[in-house]
Design a protein around this motif. Structure first.
Motif, short mmCIF file in Angstrom:
data_model
loop_
_atom_site.label_atom_id
_atom_site.label_comp_id
_atom_site.label_asym_id
_atom_site.label_seq_id
_atom_site.Cartn_x
_atom_site.Cartn_y
_atom_site.Cartn_z
N GLU A 103 0.85 -1.20 0.00
CA GLU A 103 0.00 0.00 0.00
C GLU A 103 0.89 1.25 0.00
O GLU A 103 1.91 1.28 0.68
CB GLU A 103 -0.87 0.05 1.26
CG GLU A 103 -2.16 -0.71 1.15
CD GLU A 103 -3.23 0.03 0.38
OE1 GLU A 103 -3.19 1.27 0.25
OE2 GLU A 103 -4.13 -0.65 -0.11
N PRO A 104 0.50 2.30 -0.71
CA PRO A 104 1.25 3.55 -0.61
C PRO A 104 1.08 4.17 0.78
O PRO A 104 -0.02 4.18 1.31
CB PRO A 104 0.65 4.44 -1.69
CG PRO A 104 -0.63 3.82 -2.06
CD PRO A 104 -0.60 2.39 -1.66
N VAL A 105 2.18 4.63 1.36
CA VAL A 105 2.11 5.31 2.65
C VAL A 105 2.51 6.78 2.52
O VAL A 105 2.21 7.59 3.39
CB VAL A 105 2.99 4.62 3.72
CG1 VAL A 105 2.43 3.25 4.07
CG2 VAL A 105 4.43 4.52 3.29
N GLU A 106 3.18 7.11 1.41
CA GLU A 106 3.59 8.50 1.18
C GLU A 106 3.81 8.71 -0.31
O GLU A 106 4.32 7.83 -1.00
CB GLU A 106 4.87 8.81 1.95
CG GLU A 106 5.36 10.23 1.81
CD GLU A 106 6.62 10.52 2.61
OE1 GLU A 106 7.04 11.69 2.60
OE2 GLU A 106 7.18 9.59 3.23
N LEU A 107 3.44 9.90 -0.77
CA LEU A 107 3.70 10.31 -2.15
C LEU A 107 4.70 11.46 -2.12
O LEU A 107 4.50 12.42 -1.36
CB LEU A 107 2.42 10.76 -2.85
CG LEU A 107 1.25 9.79 -2.86
CD1 LEU A 107 0.05 10.43 -3.53
CD2 LEU A 107 1.64 8.49 -3.54
N LEU A 108 5.76 11.37 -2.90
CA LEU A 108 6.70 12.47 -3.04
C LEU A 108 6.31 13.22 -4.30
O LEU A 108 6.27 12.64 -5.39
CB LEU A 108 8.13 11.95 -3.12
CG LEU A 108 8.60 11.11 -1.93
CD1 LEU A 108 10.04 10.65 -2.11
CD2 LEU A 108 8.44 11.86 -0.62
N CYS A 109 5.99 14.50 -4.13
CA CYS A 109 5.39 15.28 -5.21
C CYS A 109 6.11 16.60 -5.44
O CYS A 109 6.83 17.10 -4.58
CB CYS A 109 3.92 15.57 -4.88
SG CYS A 109 2.93 14.07 -4.70
N THR A 110 5.85 17.19 -6.60
CA THR A 110 6.34 18.52 -6.97
C THR A 110 5.13 19.43 -7.10
O THR A 110 4.11 19.02 -7.65
CB THR A 110 7.08 18.46 -8.32
OG1 THR A 110 8.18 17.57 -8.20
CG2 THR A 110 7.56 19.83 -8.76
N TYR A 111 5.25 20.65 -6.58
CA TYR A 111 4.17 21.62 -6.78
C TYR A 111 4.62 22.64 -7.81
O TYR A 111 5.82 22.85 -8.03
CB TYR A 111 3.75 22.27 -5.46
CG TYR A 111 4.46 23.56 -5.11
CD1 TYR A 111 3.82 24.79 -5.23
CD2 TYR A 111 5.78 23.56 -4.67
CE1 TYR A 111 4.46 25.96 -4.90
CE2 TYR A 111 6.43 24.73 -4.35
CZ TYR A 111 5.77 25.93 -4.46
OH TYR A 111 6.42 27.10 -4.14
N TYR A 112 3.65 23.28 -8.45
CA TYR A 112 3.91 24.27 -9.49
C TYR A 112 3.42 25.62 -8.99
O TYR A 112 2.21 25.89 -8.99
CB TYR A 112 3.22 23.85 -10.80
CG TYR A 112 3.74 22.51 -11.27
CD1 TYR A 112 4.86 22.43 -12.07
CD2 TYR A 112 3.13 21.33 -10.85
CE1 TYR A 112 5.37 21.20 -12.47
CE2 TYR A 112 3.63 20.09 -11.25
CZ TYR A 112 4.74 20.04 -12.05
OH TYR A 112 5.25 18.82 -12.44
N PRO A 113 4.35 26.49 -8.54
CA PRO A 113 3.95 27.76 -7.90
C PRO A 113 3.09 28.66 -8.78
O PRO A 113 2.26 29.41 -8.27
CB PRO A 113 5.27 28.43 -7.54
CG PRO A 113 6.35 27.62 -8.13
CD PRO A 113 5.79 26.33 -8.60
N GLU A 114 3.23 28.56 -10.08
CA GLU A 114 2.47 29.41 -10.98
C GLU A 114 1.00 29.01 -11.09
O GLU A 114 0.21 29.69 -11.72
CB GLU A 114 3.13 29.44 -12.37
CG GLU A 114 3.13 28.12 -13.10
CD GLU A 114 4.26 27.16 -12.71
OE1 GLU A 114 4.37 26.11 -13.36
OE2 GLU A 114 5.02 27.43 -11.76
#
Length: 132
Positions: A103-114
């Motif tokens: 099961e996924p326990v954490e997602l590593l993500c990128t945000y887009y400030p614009e």
């Protein structure tokens, strides 16, 4: 009044967010009753989404569905983008899994400030999925 809670949390770490930075978003207390005012929701390096808003192609739901998406699914996918309502568009770069259950326990993500607060930069495709 209405309340909002996450019943099955999934941790999301925004890898390109400054560690100690917090940003506040004004969110309506009710979508159709402006007289109820707004509430402040903090946004930082770690946020939580509802587990059901992420479809894991290699996890239990992906295996049960033979790796196919449910018809009409427009939420978060591995290597996909989604808008966090009232905040930013994020993309999933990596899934950290429980070694026993997969099961996924954490997602590593990128945000887009614009993309703050509903903005779609010129030349970018509008993200279809919006999750709270």
């Amino acid at each position: 009044p209405r309340a909002f809670a996450i019943l099955e949390p999934l941790k999301v770490t925004i890898t390109n967010w400054e560690d100690d930075k917090l940003e506040d978003f004004a969110v309506p207390r009710h979508p159709k009753r402006a007289e109820l005012g707004d509430r402040t929701v903090p946004f930082g390096k770690t946020v939580y989404i509802e587990r059901g808003d992420f479809f894991d192609l290699e996890g239990p739901e992906g295996i049960a569905n033979s790796g196919r998406l449910p018809k009409g699914f427009k939420r978060f996918l591995p290597d996909g983008k989604v808008r966090l309502k009232y905040a930013y568009v994020i993309s999933c770069n990596e899934i950290i899994r429980d070694p026993e259950t997969n099961e996924p326990v954490e997602l590593l993500c990128t945000y887009y400030p614009e993309t703050r607060a509903g903005n779609t930069p010129e030349g970018e495709a509008r993200v279809k999925g919006i999750i709270q």
